[in-house]
Design an enzyme around this catalytic site. Structure first.
Site, PDB file in Angstrom:
ATOM      1  N   GLU B  70       4.105   9.675   7.050  1.00 46.46           N
ATOM      2  CA  GLU B  70       2.534   9.084   7.302  1.00 46.46           C
ATOM      3  C   GLU B  70       2.223   9.347   8.773  1.00 46.46           C
ATOM      4  O   GLU B  70       1.306  10.216   9.268  1.00 46.46           O
ATOM      5  CB  GLU B  70       1.934   8.149   6.618  1.00 46.46           C
ATOM      6  CG  GLU B  70       1.800   8.171   5.372  1.00 46.46           C
ATOM      7  CD  GLU B  70       3.086   7.562   4.424  1.00 46.46           C
ATOM      8  OE1 GLU B  70       4.219   7.404   5.157  1.00 46.46           O
ATOM      9  OE2 GLU B  70       3.073   7.545   3.381  1.00 46.46           O
ATOM     10  N   HIS B 139      -0.446  -1.375  -3.659  1.00 48.50           N
ATOM     11  CA  HIS B 139      -1.032  -0.112  -3.944  1.00 48.50           C
ATOM     12  C   HIS B 139      -2.329  -0.262  -4.684  1.00 48.50           C
ATOM     13  O   HIS B 139      -2.707   0.308  -5.544  1.00 48.50           O
ATOM     14  CB  HIS B 139      -0.037   0.526  -5.088  1.00 48.50           C
ATOM     15  CG  HIS B 139       1.226   0.707  -4.667  1.00 48.50           C
ATOM     16  ND1 HIS B 139       2.324  -0.088  -4.640  1.00 48.50           N
ATOM     17  CD2 HIS B 139       1.974   2.048  -4.071  1.00 48.50           C
ATOM     18  CE1 HIS B 139       3.524   0.356  -4.259  1.00 48.50           C
ATOM     19  NE2 HIS B 139       3.294   1.783  -3.980  1.00 48.50           N
TER      20      HIS B 139
END
Lengths: 369, 340
Positions: B70, B139
């Site tokens: 990322e 998550h």
């Protein structure tokens, strides 16, 4: 045995499948006359008055305010005071059973809008009515779309071959304008008629659509058999410029609700959340703001209507009628004055700018439907 | 027009903007899938299939599968935005954003300001958030308050498929970096979505209900819950205004204040952790600017200050619900009843 009559959820427009009883105006036990407004029915498009189909005593409200039921469902019972409660209970039960059985059977499909490809881009149309009927084209006003005829078109479709369309910059049609004045928009109407095999048609235009109809009659007189103009533009200089500017600018639901309320004699009570949301969503589409701004600038520069089409009505060979709501706050009904004698003028005292919505049945009768 | 899912609405927004503007490119982990490997192309179309079909349509030059890094691809996207492209980067789960905070907070968010207004950064970062997916603590977070906190970023949180398409198109056409939050349990929600492109402007709240008793402000998935609560409260005679700010930065405080001045009561629903979230932020601003209009204390409905539980029964209990929202509204209505 006493006579009992069913009050049922009306079908207001082609697409309506269910409706809500917004309010009852009569209590159980009150006497009502035929044609009296006894309830308000709310649909996603508009709140409309429910007129009693018969005379009698309102004995039972089967549906409470706020409740939504399918079209055709029982909402109330009229009976004379002699009828017993048990008799009414039995009537309601029998009615419900019959309705459930009937709903199980297939309902006929409503006509679907289609897109016609023209040299000006795709144009959305809705056709309904017998193919052999006299052709009639419905043209909406500024910021509207074919759905503004959702009450009128089904009535006219009983005898006319009707076609309603979305002008460029509106509804489901191209948002690219071929030009912004009435003549340019009229050329698109002509192209749609050609594409649909209508050489000649009766034009019904509302507001800006009235000017468009007049422009087509001026440019291609051989294609217009008759004119019905509802609160049309094009017959005088005055127009509510604040409404036009406000419509283009409004982004808040409340702002828009106040504005749309000025269209109807019935005011804000007729405006539904879905109607407002529908207009806001339309205004967000790419190209719409530019199209509306261009149409306003071309047809209503500096707050006045650009041109006059009054001379188009001079031809006595072409039947023409004007329909106006006395309470029109957008274009004054006085524009219907001083026209040639062969032009039939009908003024509805209790309608505003949207007589085709507020007085759909009366307007249909003026057209013989 | 027809019914479209939240997933289809975003896919359509991306496709229409890519057709309109060749500078729009997509990048992220498995936004197509299968780059450089044998096997099926476009196997994934993003982790939950949102970008499916875009790689076959626009090619790998414009739909870029990135390494699982990322920090690298968000940095690359910020740089590409500063130098002429309009990238839409898919950061999958917002929970992973931590590894690229520098690229977002110190680079993308600051370019316009620190280069004296001469640089623009038309970058969109799409990311999934929210609980209810049985995906556990790492998550399931919301985290939009963290991005709202950073000047220079814009934060959009669509609450329905219609909203998602219009806000995504605005995000892509916007010249500032936009963090675009997609709730992972909403992808299959369906509603009518126009086929044509349209824009929903940032900083303009949506009024879903207009009532005079209480103002409910809700975001993202909570908007649907607030509407459900409002409709059930209406049967009890309580008329709620339900207001979805749509974006937390910019925030339409004007509409919130206007509504609170009419109703005198405010309940804010926020799925984010309760400390320093949007509920506390909105409540503080209203308390500061419209305290005189309040007839009852402001109520906030948020989860408890704990990680999102993995246990399904605990996760359900953790989340705000229509019932909890209705209870909060009733509690602010009772204050008036006592005073009367």
């Amino acid at each position: 045995m006493a006579e009992l009559a069913a009050l049922t959820m009306p079908k207001l427009g082609l697409a309506m499948t269910e409706g809500q009883v917004a309010a009852w105006h009569r209590q159980e036990g009150e006497v009502v006359v035929a044609g009296e407004e006894i309830a308000d029915i709310e649909t996603p498009k508009i709140t409309a008055a429910y007129e009693s189909p018969a005379a009698g005593t309102l004995r039972r409200k089967v549906v409470e305010p706020g409740e939504t039921v399918p079209v055709g469902a029982l909402i109330g019972v009229l009976a004379d005071p002699a009828a017993g409660e048990a008799e009414i209970d039995a009537f309601v039960a029998a009615w419900r059973e019959r309705f459930a059985a009937a709903s199980a059977a297939e309902a006929p499909a409503a006509p679907e809008p289609e897109r016609v490809q023209t040299k000006f881009g795709p144009i959305q149309v809705l056709e309904s009515g017998p193919e052999e009927g006299p052709p009639l084209v419905l043209i909406h006003g500024f910021g509207g779309d074919f759905l503004t005829f959702f009450l009128l078109q089904p009535l006219l479709a009983a005898c006319y071959r009707t076609l309603s369309l979305d002008l460029p910059g509106h509804g489901g049609s191209t948002k690219t304008l071929p030009g912004a004045d009435a003549a340019a928009l009229a050329a698109v109407v002509g192209a749609v008629m050609s594409a649909r095999g209508m050489q000649l048609a009766h034009l019904l235009g509302h507001s800006l659509g009235g000017a468009v109809a007049l422009a087509l009659a001026e440019r291609e007189p051989e294609r217009v058999s008759a004119l019905t103009l509802v609160s049309p533009a094009g017959l005088g200089p005055e127009i509510n410029a604040d409404y036009i500017a406000g419509f283009i600018k409004a982004r808040r639901p409340r702002e828009l609700a106040a504005l749309l309320a000025t269209l109807f004699a019935g005011g804000e009570s007729l405006i539904t959340r879905e109607m407002i949301e529908g207009v806001l969503r339309y205004k967000r589409l790419d190209g719409v703001a530019a199209a509306l701004t261009a149409i306003a600038a071309a047809n209503m520069p500096e707050g006045r209507q650009a041109g006059s089409f009054r001379h188009v009505l001079d031809d006595p060979a072409r039947p023409a009628q004007i329909v106006w709501g006395r309470q029109d706050q957008i274009i004054p009904a006085t524009h219907a004055e001083g026209l040639p004698a062969h032009v039939r003028v009908s003024i509805f005292e209790d309608a505003g700018h949207m007589a085709h919505m507020e007085k759909a049945a009366d307007l249909a009768r003026l057209l013989g439907a | 027009m027809g019914k479209k899912s939240f997933r289809q609405a975003i896919n359509e927004a991306l496709r229409q903007e890519m057709e309109r503007d060749s500078r729009v490119v997509l990048m992220g982990e498995d936004v197509a899938g299968g780059a450089g490997a044998p096997g099926e192309d476009d196997a994934w179309g993003g982790p939950l299939g949102v970008t499916k079909g875009l790689m076959p349509r626009f090619g790998r030059e414009r739909v870029l599968d990135t390494p699982i890094t990322e920090s690298a691809f968000i940095g690359a996207a910020a740089g590409a935005a500063a130098t002429g492209l309009r990238p839409v980067a898919d950061l999958m789960f917002v929970d992973f954003m931590g590894v690229c905070f520098d690229q977002i907070f110190n680079q993308a968010a600051k370019f316009r300001y620190m280069f004296g207004g001469k640089a623009t950064t038309p970058l969109v970062i799409r990311t999934m958030y929210g609980a209810g997916f049985r995906a556990a603590s790492q998550h399931s977070q919301c985290l939009y308050p963290i991005f709202t906190h950073i000047p220079g970023l814009k934060v959009a949180i669509p609450s329905s498929p219609y909203e998602a398409k219009g806000l995504m198109i605005q995000a892509i056409r916007d010249d500032d970096p936009v963090i675009f939050f997609e709730h992972k349990v909403m992808y299959d929600d369906e509603e009518e979505v126009p086929d044509e492109p349209y824009v929903i402007p940032f900083g303009e709240a949506n009024f879903l209900r207009e009532g005079e008793d209480v103002t409910i402000v809700a975001l993202g998935r909570m908007v649907k819950f607030a509407v459900q609560a409002s409709d059930s409260l209406a049967k009890e005679g309580v008329d709620c205004t339900v207001l979805d700010p749509r974006t937390t930065s910019p925030l339409d405080l004007v509409s919130i204040l206007e509504s609170v001045r009419e109703t005198g009561r405010l309940v804010v629903i926020d799925e984010a952790s309760p400390r320093c979230n949007m509920a506390t932020d909105i409540s503080a601003q209203v308390a500061e600017q419209a305290f005189d209009a309040l007839k009852a204390p402001i109520r906030m409905v948020s989860p408890p200050h704990v990680p999102v539980p993995f246990s399904p029964s605990l996760e359900d209990e953790f989340l705000p619900s229509p019932e909890k929202i209705a209870a909060a509204v009733r509690s602010v209505m009772r204050v008036q009843a006592r005073a009367a």
